[in-house]
Design a protein around this motif. Structure first.
Motif, short mmCIF file in Angstrom:
data_model
loop_
_atom_site.label_atom_id
_atom_site.label_comp_id
_atom_site.label_asym_id
_atom_site.label_seq_id
_atom_site.Cartn_x
_atom_site.Cartn_y
_atom_site.Cartn_z
N MET A 13 14.19 -19.17 8.47
CA MET A 13 12.97 -20.29 9.22
C MET A 13 13.41 -20.64 10.37
O MET A 13 14.07 -21.67 9.70
CB MET A 13 12.24 -20.88 7.91
N LYS A 47 13.08 -23.90 12.58
CA LYS A 47 11.77 -25.21 12.59
C LYS A 47 11.72 -25.86 13.58
O LYS A 47 11.68 -24.94 14.95
CB LYS A 47 12.87 -26.87 11.98
N GLN A 63 8.03 -25.25 8.55
CA GLN A 63 8.58 -25.33 9.18
C GLN A 63 8.76 -26.40 10.53
O GLN A 63 9.33 -26.54 10.43
CB GLN A 63 7.97 -23.93 9.98
#
Length: 257
Positions: free
Chosen positions: A182, A184, A203
Protein backbone atom coordinates in the motif's frame (compact mmCIF):
# COMPACT_ATOMS: atom_id res chain seq x y z
CA UNK A 1 -2.02 85.60 12.81
CA UNK A 2 0.24 84.43 15.62
CA UNK A 3 -1.45 81.00 15.56
CA UNK A 4 -0.89 80.41 11.84
CA UNK A 5 2.58 78.78 12.16
CA UNK A 6 1.30 76.41 14.84
CA UNK A 7 -1.77 75.57 12.73
CA UNK A 8 0.41 74.84 9.70
CA UNK A 9 2.70 72.62 11.80
CA UNK A 10 -0.28 70.68 13.14
CA UNK A 11 -1.64 70.26 9.61
CA UNK A 12 1.72 68.86 8.43
CA UNK A 13 1.73 66.38 11.34
CA UNK A 14 -1.81 65.25 10.46
CA UNK A 15 -0.89 64.80 6.79
CA UNK A 16 2.25 62.78 7.63
CA UNK A 17 0.31 60.55 10.04
CA UNK A 18 -2.45 60.04 7.48
CA UNK A 19 0.07 59.05 4.82
CA UNK A 20 1.69 56.63 7.23
CA UNK A 21 -1.64 54.96 7.97
CA UNK A 22 -2.52 54.73 4.27
CA UNK A 23 0.85 53.18 3.43
CA UNK A 24 0.64 50.61 6.22
CA UNK A 25 -2.91 49.61 5.25
CA UNK A 26 -1.86 49.07 1.64
CA UNK A 27 -3.62 52.06 0.05
CA UNK A 28 -0.39 53.25 -1.59
CA UNK A 29 1.37 49.92 -1.95
CA UNK A 30 1.66 46.38 -0.70
CA UNK A 31 3.50 47.05 2.56
CA UNK A 32 0.75 45.62 4.75
CA UNK A 33 -0.03 42.78 2.32
CA UNK A 34 3.62 41.76 2.09
CA UNK A 35 3.89 41.76 5.87
CA UNK A 36 0.84 39.48 6.20
CA UNK A 37 2.11 37.12 3.49
CA UNK A 38 5.52 36.87 5.15
CA UNK A 39 3.87 36.08 8.47
CA UNK A 40 1.67 33.39 6.91
CA UNK A 41 4.72 31.87 5.25
CA UNK A 42 6.20 31.29 8.69
CA UNK A 43 3.15 29.18 9.55
CA UNK A 44 3.15 27.36 6.20
CA UNK A 45 6.83 26.46 6.55
CA UNK A 46 6.22 25.29 10.11
CA UNK A 47 3.45 22.99 8.85
CA UNK A 48 5.80 21.51 6.27
CA UNK A 49 8.72 21.18 8.68
CA UNK A 50 6.79 19.39 11.44
CA UNK A 51 5.09 16.99 9.00
CA UNK A 52 8.43 16.24 7.35
CA UNK A 53 10.01 15.63 10.74
CA UNK A 54 7.23 13.21 11.70
CA UNK A 55 7.48 11.26 8.45
CA UNK A 56 11.25 11.03 8.75
CA UNK A 57 10.98 9.66 12.28
CA UNK A 58 8.02 7.29 11.76
CA UNK A 59 8.62 6.17 8.18
CA UNK A 60 12.40 6.19 7.66
CA UNK A 61 13.58 4.84 4.35
CA UNK A 62 10.36 5.68 2.54
CA UNK A 63 10.51 6.45 -1.17
CA UNK A 64 8.53 9.65 -1.49
CA UNK A 65 6.81 11.18 -4.50
CA UNK A 66 5.75 14.82 -4.26
CA UNK A 67 2.59 16.28 -5.80
CA UNK A 68 3.24 20.00 -6.32
CA UNK A 69 1.89 22.95 -8.24
CA UNK A 70 3.70 24.45 -11.21
CA UNK A 71 6.19 27.06 -9.95
CA UNK A 72 4.86 29.71 -12.32
CA UNK A 73 1.49 29.49 -10.55
CA UNK A 74 2.86 29.08 -7.02
CA UNK A 75 6.12 30.95 -6.56
CA UNK A 76 6.28 30.52 -2.77
CA UNK A 77 5.84 26.76 -2.82
CA UNK A 78 9.60 26.14 -3.12
CA UNK A 79 10.22 27.56 0.35
CA UNK A 80 7.56 25.28 1.82
CA UNK A 81 9.03 22.20 0.12
CA UNK A 82 12.51 23.09 1.37
CA UNK A 83 11.12 23.36 4.89
CA UNK A 84 9.61 19.87 4.55
CA UNK A 85 12.99 18.53 3.43
CA UNK A 86 14.67 20.16 6.42
CA UNK A 87 12.27 18.37 8.74
CA UNK A 88 12.77 15.10 6.85
CA UNK A 89 16.53 15.46 7.43
CA UNK A 90 17.45 12.89 4.79
CA UNK A 91 15.74 10.02 6.61
CA UNK A 92 13.65 9.20 3.53
CA UNK A 93 14.33 9.36 -0.20
CA UNK A 94 12.51 11.79 -2.48
CA UNK A 95 12.32 10.01 -5.83
CA UNK A 96 10.28 12.52 -7.80
CA UNK A 97 8.17 15.65 -7.94
CA UNK A 98 5.20 15.98 -10.28
CA UNK A 99 2.54 18.59 -11.02
CA UNK A 100 -0.90 17.00 -11.48
CA UNK A 101 -2.24 19.76 -13.73
CA UNK A 102 -4.06 18.15 -16.66
CA UNK A 103 -2.37 18.87 -19.97
CA UNK A 104 -4.47 20.87 -22.43
CA UNK A 105 -5.93 18.75 -25.23
CA UNK A 106 -3.83 18.46 -28.37
CA UNK A 107 -5.09 20.73 -31.17
CA UNK A 108 -7.10 19.05 -33.90
CA UNK A 109 -5.97 19.05 -37.52
CA UNK A 110 -8.78 21.48 -38.30
CA UNK A 111 -7.58 23.89 -35.61
CA UNK A 112 -3.98 23.71 -36.84
CA UNK A 113 -5.11 24.37 -40.41
CA UNK A 114 -7.28 27.28 -39.30
CA UNK A 115 -4.44 28.83 -37.30
CA UNK A 116 -2.09 28.51 -40.25
CA UNK A 117 -4.58 30.25 -42.53
CA UNK A 118 -5.18 33.12 -40.13
CA UNK A 119 -3.65 36.44 -41.13
CA UNK A 120 -3.62 37.81 -37.58
CA UNK A 121 -2.85 36.01 -34.32
CA UNK A 122 -5.88 35.17 -32.17
CA UNK A 123 -6.65 37.71 -29.49
CA UNK A 124 -7.97 35.18 -26.98
CA UNK A 125 -6.86 31.58 -26.56
CA UNK A 126 -10.20 30.38 -25.21
CA UNK A 127 -11.01 27.67 -22.66
CA UNK A 128 -7.56 25.99 -22.65
CA UNK A 129 -5.84 29.05 -21.15
CA UNK A 130 -8.75 29.54 -18.77
CA UNK A 131 -8.36 25.97 -17.52
CA UNK A 132 -4.61 26.40 -16.97
CA UNK A 133 -5.17 29.57 -14.94
CA UNK A 134 -7.64 27.88 -12.60
CA UNK A 135 -6.42 26.66 -9.18
CA UNK A 136 -4.91 23.21 -9.50
CA UNK A 137 -7.40 21.84 -6.96
CA UNK A 138 -10.17 22.63 -9.45
CA UNK A 139 -8.57 20.94 -12.45
CA UNK A 140 -6.61 17.88 -11.33
CA UNK A 141 -8.29 14.51 -11.55
CA UNK A 142 -7.75 11.03 -10.16
CA UNK A 143 -6.75 9.84 -13.61
CA UNK A 144 -3.92 12.36 -13.78
CA UNK A 145 -2.63 11.17 -10.39
CA UNK A 146 -2.98 7.53 -11.49
CA UNK A 147 -0.89 8.24 -14.59
CA UNK A 148 1.77 9.92 -12.47
CA UNK A 149 1.95 6.98 -10.07
CA UNK A 150 2.57 4.60 -12.98
CA UNK A 151 5.80 6.52 -13.66
CA UNK A 152 7.07 5.82 -10.14
CA UNK A 153 6.45 2.14 -9.33
CA UNK A 154 8.95 2.27 -6.45
CA UNK A 155 7.15 5.10 -4.64
CA UNK A 156 5.60 3.91 -1.39
CA UNK A 157 4.56 7.31 -0.07
CA UNK A 158 2.69 10.12 -1.81
CA UNK A 159 3.17 13.54 -0.20
CA UNK A 160 0.94 16.27 -1.59
CA UNK A 161 1.36 20.02 -1.32
CA UNK A 162 -1.79 20.62 -3.38
CA UNK A 163 -4.30 18.26 -1.80
CA UNK A 164 -6.04 15.52 -3.79
CA UNK A 165 -8.53 15.58 -6.68
CA UNK A 166 -12.22 15.89 -5.98
CA UNK A 167 -12.77 12.40 -7.36
CA UNK A 168 -10.25 11.04 -4.87
CA UNK A 169 -12.16 7.76 -4.59
CA UNK A 170 -11.06 6.92 -8.15
CA UNK A 171 -7.36 6.93 -7.31
CA UNK A 172 -5.82 3.50 -7.89
CA UNK A 173 -3.72 3.57 -4.72
CA UNK A 174 -6.80 2.74 -2.64
CA UNK A 175 -7.33 -0.55 -4.51
CA UNK A 176 -4.19 -2.30 -3.23
CA UNK A 177 -5.19 -5.03 -0.79
CA UNK A 178 -1.67 -6.12 0.21
CA UNK A 179 -0.83 -3.95 3.23
CA UNK A 180 2.89 -4.28 2.49
CA UNK A 181 2.42 -2.75 -0.97
CA UNK A 182 0.00 0.00 0.00
CA UNK A 183 1.15 3.52 -0.85
CA UNK A 184 1.02 5.76 2.21
CA UNK A 185 -0.28 9.30 1.79
CA UNK A 186 0.56 12.54 3.55
CA UNK A 187 -1.01 15.98 3.13
CA UNK A 188 1.16 19.00 3.86
CA UNK A 189 -1.29 21.44 2.29
CA UNK A 190 -4.75 20.93 0.84
CA UNK A 191 -8.28 19.85 1.62
CA UNK A 192 -8.46 16.90 4.04
CA UNK A 193 -12.24 16.51 4.16
CA UNK A 194 -12.27 13.30 2.08
CA UNK A 195 -9.43 11.51 3.83
CA UNK A 196 -11.21 9.66 6.62
CA UNK A 197 -11.25 6.38 4.60
CA UNK A 198 -7.47 6.67 4.22
CA UNK A 199 -7.14 6.48 7.99
CA UNK A 200 -9.53 3.53 8.12
CA UNK A 201 -7.33 1.66 5.60
CA UNK A 202 -4.21 2.78 7.52
CA UNK A 203 -2.78 4.45 4.41
CA UNK A 204 -2.77 7.97 5.87
CA UNK A 205 0.66 8.68 7.32
CA UNK A 206 0.36 12.32 8.35
CA UNK A 207 -2.17 15.03 7.57
CA UNK A 208 -1.76 18.71 8.40
CA UNK A 209 -5.11 20.32 9.23
CA UNK A 210 -6.03 23.77 10.47
CA UNK A 211 -6.83 23.68 14.15
CA UNK A 212 -10.41 24.72 14.97
CA UNK A 213 -8.87 26.77 17.75
CA UNK A 214 -6.51 28.68 15.45
CA UNK A 215 -6.77 32.46 15.44
CA UNK A 216 -6.08 34.18 12.13
CA UNK A 217 -4.81 37.62 12.97
CA UNK A 218 -1.84 39.83 12.21
CA UNK A 219 0.11 39.02 15.36
CA UNK A 220 3.66 37.91 14.68
CA UNK A 221 4.11 34.18 14.22
CA UNK A 222 6.39 32.41 16.73
CA UNK A 223 9.93 31.89 15.46
CA UNK A 224 10.05 28.34 16.88
CA UNK A 225 8.73 25.83 14.32
CA UNK A 226 6.83 23.70 16.83
CA UNK A 227 5.30 26.70 18.55
CA UNK A 228 4.16 28.16 15.22
CA UNK A 229 2.73 24.80 14.19
CA UNK A 230 0.84 24.33 17.45
CA UNK A 231 -0.67 27.79 17.18
CA UNK A 232 -2.16 27.13 13.75
CA UNK A 233 -2.35 23.40 12.91
CA UNK A 234 -3.08 19.84 13.97
CA UNK A 235 -0.98 16.90 12.82
CA UNK A 236 -3.40 14.01 12.36
CA UNK A 237 -1.82 10.56 12.42
CA UNK A 238 -2.91 6.97 12.95
CA UNK A 239 -1.80 7.27 16.57
CA UNK A 240 -3.96 10.27 17.46
CA UNK A 241 -6.88 10.32 15.03
CA UNK A 242 -9.35 8.83 17.51
CA UNK A 243 -8.58 11.39 20.20
CA UNK A 244 -8.63 14.24 17.66
CA UNK A 245 -12.02 13.17 16.29
CA UNK A 246 -13.34 12.96 19.83
CA UNK A 247 -12.29 16.56 20.45
CA UNK A 248 -13.10 17.84 16.95
CA UNK A 249 -15.81 15.58 15.47
CA UNK A 250 -16.49 17.94 12.55
CA UNK A 251 -13.10 17.52 10.84
CA UNK A 252 -14.45 14.80 8.54
CA UNK A 253 -17.95 14.21 7.14
CA UNK A 254 -20.30 11.78 8.80
CA UNK A 255 -20.25 8.24 7.41
CA UNK A 256 -22.95 7.60 4.82
CA UNK A 257 -25.70 5.29 6.03
Amino acid sequence: PAAKPAAIACMVVVIVCALGILIQTGMFGDYSTSKIIANEMVYAKAGAYISGKYIGEKFPGSKILFLVDDEKYNSRQKEIIESFKEGLAGRAEIIGSECPRPLPPAPTEEAIAAEGAATTPPIQQGPIDSMMMMPIQETMTAQVVNDIMLKYPKANMLVTFVGFPRDIENMDIWREEDTEKMVKVAVVSGDIYQLKPAFASKQAAAVVAYSPKAKFDESKAPSDMQAAFDKRYLLITLENIESILTEYPGLFPEDKK
